[in-house]
Design a protein around this motif. Structure first.
Motif, PDB file in Angstrom:
ATOM      1  N   GLY A 164       0.857  -1.224   0.142  1.00  0.00           N
ATOM      2  CA  GLY A 164      -0.032  -0.237  -0.145  1.00  0.00           C
ATOM      3  C   GLY A 164       0.750   1.342  -0.037  1.00  0.00           C
ATOM      4  N   SER A 165       2.013   0.902   0.584  1.00  0.00           N
ATOM      5  CA  SER A 165       3.072   2.270   0.728  1.00  0.00           C
ATOM      6  C   SER A 165       3.423   2.568  -0.762  1.00  0.00           C
ATOM      7  CB  SER A 165       4.046   2.104   1.602  1.00  0.00           C
ATOM      8  OG  SER A 165       4.752   0.950   1.213  1.00  0.00           O
ATOM      9  N   ALA A 166       3.643   1.363  -1.533  1.00  0.00           N
ATOM     10  CA  ALA A 166       3.903   1.459  -2.909  1.00  0.00           C
ATOM     11  C   ALA A 166       3.531   2.508  -3.542  1.00  0.00           C
ATOM     12  CB  ALA A 166       3.932   0.009  -3.616  1.00  0.00           C
ATOM     13  N   ILE A 167       1.972   2.620  -3.479  1.00  0.00           N
ATOM     14  CA  ILE A 167       1.371   3.588  -4.198  1.00  0.00           C
ATOM     15  C   ILE A 167       1.641   4.980  -3.734  1.00  0.00           C
ATOM     16  CG2 ILE A 167      -1.214   4.314  -4.742  1.00  0.00           C
ATOM     17  CD1 ILE A 167      -0.410   1.677  -6.237  1.00  0.00           C
ATOM     18  N   VAL A 168       1.723   5.070  -2.619  1.00  0.00           N
ATOM     19  CA  VAL A 168       2.003   6.338  -2.058  1.00  0.00           C
ATOM     20  C   VAL A 168       3.399   6.876  -2.761  1.00  0.00           C
ATOM     21  CG1 VAL A 168       2.688   7.785   0.069  1.00  0.00           C
ATOM     22  CG2 VAL A 168       0.695   5.952   0.166  1.00  0.00           C
ATOM     23  N   ILE A 169       4.436   6.106  -2.533  1.00  0.00           N
ATOM     24  CA  ILE A 169       5.590   6.207  -2.988  1.00  0.00           C
ATOM     25  C   ILE A 169       5.860   6.779  -4.488  1.00  0.00           C
ATOM     26  CG2 ILE A 169       8.195   5.891  -2.795  1.00  0.00           C
ATOM     27  CD1 ILE A 169       7.036   6.509  -0.215  1.00  0.00           C
ATOM     28  N   GLY A 213      -2.916   7.765 -13.491  1.00  0.00           N
ATOM     29  CA  GLY A 213      -2.637   6.293 -13.919  1.00  0.00           C
ATOM     30  C   GLY A 213      -2.461   5.179 -12.842  1.00  0.00           C
ATOM     31  N   LEU A 214      -2.200   5.677 -11.732  1.00  0.00           N
ATOM     32  CA  LEU A 214      -1.834   4.779 -10.559  1.00  0.00           C
ATOM     33  C   LEU A 214      -3.233   4.082 -10.146  1.00  0.00           C
ATOM     34  CD1 LEU A 214      -0.350   7.433  -7.968  1.00  0.00           C
ATOM     35  CD2 LEU A 214       0.865   5.540  -8.925  1.00  0.00           C
ATOM     36  N   VAL A 215      -4.285   4.536 -10.795  1.00  0.00           N
ATOM     37  CA  VAL A 215      -5.603   3.497 -10.593  1.00  0.00           C
ATOM     38  C   VAL A 215      -5.285   2.155 -11.244  1.00  0.00           C
ATOM     39  CG1 VAL A 215      -8.083   3.561 -11.096  1.00  0.00           C
ATOM     40  CG2 VAL A 215      -6.994   5.656 -10.565  1.00  0.00           C
ATOM     41  N   LEU A 216      -4.415   2.162 -12.301  1.00  0.00           N
ATOM     42  CA  LEU A 216      -4.382   0.925 -13.052  1.00  0.00           C
ATOM     43  C   LEU A 216      -3.799  -0.177 -12.344  1.00  0.00           C
ATOM     44  CD1 LEU A 216      -3.264   2.668 -16.354  1.00  0.00           C
ATOM     45  CD2 LEU A 216      -5.496   1.656 -16.111  1.00  0.00           C
ATOM     46  N   LEU A 217      -2.911   0.247 -11.458  1.00  0.00           N
ATOM     47  CA  LEU A 217      -2.174  -0.549 -10.552  1.00  0.00           C
ATOM     48  C   LEU A 217      -2.999  -1.424  -9.232  1.00  0.00           C
ATOM     49  CD1 LEU A 217       1.332   1.244 -10.491  1.00  0.00           C
ATOM     50  CD2 LEU A 217       0.286  -0.622 -12.336  1.00  0.00           C
ATOM     51  N   LEU A 218      -3.904  -0.582  -8.866  1.00  0.00           N
ATOM     52  CA  LEU A 218      -4.649  -0.959  -7.517  1.00  0.00           C
ATOM     53  C   LEU A 218      -5.016  -2.495  -7.607  1.00  0.00           C
ATOM     54  CD1 LEU A 218      -6.742   2.466  -6.846  1.00  0.00           C
ATOM     55  CD2 LEU A 218      -4.561   1.567  -6.007  1.00  0.00           C
ATOM     56  N   ASP A 244      -1.820  -4.693  -6.974  1.00  0.00           N
ATOM     57  CA  ASP A 244      -0.940  -4.219  -6.079  1.00  0.00           C
ATOM     58  C   ASP A 244      -0.200  -5.284  -5.114  1.00  0.00           C
ATOM     59  OD1 ASP A 244       1.039  -1.965  -5.051  1.00  0.00           O
ATOM     60  OD2 ASP A 244      -0.297  -2.458  -3.462  1.00  0.00           O
ATOM     61  N   TRP A 245      -1.324  -5.982  -4.652  1.00  0.00           N
ATOM     62  CA  TRP A 245      -1.142  -6.944  -3.664  1.00  0.00           C
ATOM     63  C   TRP A 245      -0.106  -8.248  -4.424  1.00  0.00           C
ATOM     64  CZ3 TRP A 245      -2.235  -7.407   1.642  1.00  0.00           C
ATOM     65  CH2 TRP A 245      -1.710  -8.567   2.422  1.00  0.00           C
ATOM     66  N   PHE A 246      -0.580  -8.594  -5.328  1.00  0.00           N
ATOM     67  CA  PHE A 246       0.276  -9.752  -6.117  1.00  0.00           C
ATOM     68  C   PHE A 246       1.612  -9.278  -6.518  1.00  0.00           C
ATOM     69  CE2 PHE A 246      -4.114 -10.310  -7.088  1.00  0.00           C
ATOM     70  CZ  PHE A 246      -4.456 -11.838  -6.693  1.00  0.00           C
TER      71      PHE A 246
END
Length: 445
Positions: free
Chosen positions: A349-354, A369-374, A377-379
């Protein structure tokens, strides 16, 4: 070894992973409710990390008795971290350009739902400058660092405290002995908690599959597959080469750490095995002073998997949204990522922030474009955590060899399975002086 598979930690975690996936696929609603098992296990481990790191670092400094050596180890570690992290960042950019995972998606930025990032907005606003990051290493009070569980703050206190106790000479010996005894208590406590690892892995993986579904990987499968491939190339190619130059084999090290690797895979957090990893590296023949300094520092400064993710994801978003990137843009991403990747230690989750903080320095790439990764992200977090952990273990071995703080004979015997480590045995002195004595792994080693 005649221990049955299902009685070993490795076997139990494997079974938990399989069951977790099955529960997530067939009973997704029930699986989503199992998240507290994974979260609870990680919280139990985190509860011990701060005092354990303090005890190990203080005892390591006091037993070394050479403050110049402590500074030298820290300096070499930071130098190593910067060089290897740069390789990781560059590899992410290189493979993103070679395989182009985002090309052809033709995502319309206006069609993306910005509300999906609402949960990260407050944290994104907290992205700080290098000066702020350095200032945050200094805790408000001595106990504040332990209350927050901030590893870098605890490490700073431990180094200062250890140096002060070492400077006392004979008068500091009782304190050193007491701290050493306390560390054994914490390691024994970790042994109790680790027995819950299969349950934690079951809950975490079941929740992931149940909430996101394996089907969520289809749309962004190319990106996820490329990320795992990149991490594999980095671990086997880059880290394997570095470890070979130090005289060790990467595959033997991975086999030695297989239980911890599986737990990290299931929980997507390297925090879940930090104490066990430190203990295993010590039992492998690396001095506790080196382990105590390199591992905690590496958890904030040597995030190899996280570094690969930053550059790979940034280029992917640009490709998916048809955003052209110049050479200057790529170099900017690389330079900014060197800064933003530091201190990114934390749960997925910190990955999206950084990443958001990184993209803010490259206006050409739409942050939405970060929305594409949500959804994936866990995988990707699983591979991030695995690569981070492996990178720090390799760093500890290399710095240990660099400082001649590794008992090579014992290390090779352990990695070759001539000696089997028992983490529940707190009598380290016996094994340090009689390394040939075989030690049996218990079910929860």
């Amino acid at each position: 070894m005649n221990t049955r598979f299902h009685k070993t930690l490795f076997g139990q975690v494997v079974i938990a992973l399989v069951l977790g996936v099955a529960v997530g696929v067939f009973w997704p609603e029930f699986a989503a409710k199992l998240k507290p098992f994974g979260d609870g296990f990680i919280k139990l481990i985190k509860m011990i990390i701060a005092p354990l790191v303090f005890c190990v670092v203080v005892h390591g400094i006091c037993s070394t008795g050479d403050l110049k050596k402590v500074g030298r180890v820290g300096g070499k570690a930071l130098l190593y971290f910067e060089v290897v992290t740069t390789f990781a960042l560059a590899l992410g950019i290189l493979l993103a350009h070679v395989f182009q995972p985002g090309v052809g998606m033709n995502v319309n930025v206006a069609s993306l739902d910005a509300s999906a990032l609402a949960g990260y907005t407050a944290h994104i606003a907290q992205a700080t400058s290098t000066t702020d990051f350095i200032m945050k290493i200094i805790p408000a009070t001595f106990f504040d660092a332990f209350a927050k569980g901030d590893i870098l703050q605890v490490l700073l206190i431990a180094v200062l405290f250890g140096a002060a106790v070492a400077a006392l000479g004979e008068r500091g010996r009782p304190i050193t002995a007491a701290i050493d005894g306390l560390s054994h208590v914490f390691f024994k406590l970790i042994g109790f908690i680790v027995k819950l690892a299969p349950l934690g892995v079951l809950g975490a993986i079941a929740f992931t599959v149940g909430k996101y579904g394996v089907g969520s990987l289809k749309q962004l499968g190319m990106l996820v597959a490329l990320f795992y491939l990149t991490c594999t190339i980095f671990v086997i190619g880059v880290l394997g080469f570095i470890l070979r130059m130090a005289g060790f084999n990467i595959f033997k090290l991975l086999r030695y750490l297989r239980e911890e690797l599986l737990v990290v895979l299931g929980t997507a957090s390297s925090d879940s095995v930090l104490p066990q990893v430190m203990r295993k590296l010590e039992r492998m023949g690396i001095k506790d002073s080196t382990v105590g300094l390199v591992i905690p520092t590496g958890y904030s400064f040597n995030l190899d998997g996280f570094s690969i993710y930053l550059t790979l994801a940034a280029v992917f978003i640009a490709q998916a949204t048809n955003t052209p990137l110049s050479t200057v843009d790529l170099l900017t991403i690389l330079a900014i990522s060197l800064l933003t990747s530091k201190g990114a230690h934390g749960v997925p989750g910190s990955a999206i922030v950084i990443l958001a903080a990184t993209l803010s320095a490259v206006p050409a790439i739409p942050a939405i474009g970060l929305v594409l990764l949500l959804s994936v992200d866990w995988f990707m977090g699983m591979a991030r955590a695995l690569t981070n952990m492996i990178g720090n273990c390799v760093a500890t071995v290399v710095i240990g060899v660099w400082e001649k703080d590794v008992d090579r004979q014992l290390a090779h015997q352990v990695l070759n399975r001539e000696i089997v480590v028992d983490l529940n045995d707190t009598d380290t002195e016996e094994h340090e002086h009689t390394p040939q004595a075989p030690v049996l792994i218990p079910a929860t080693a």
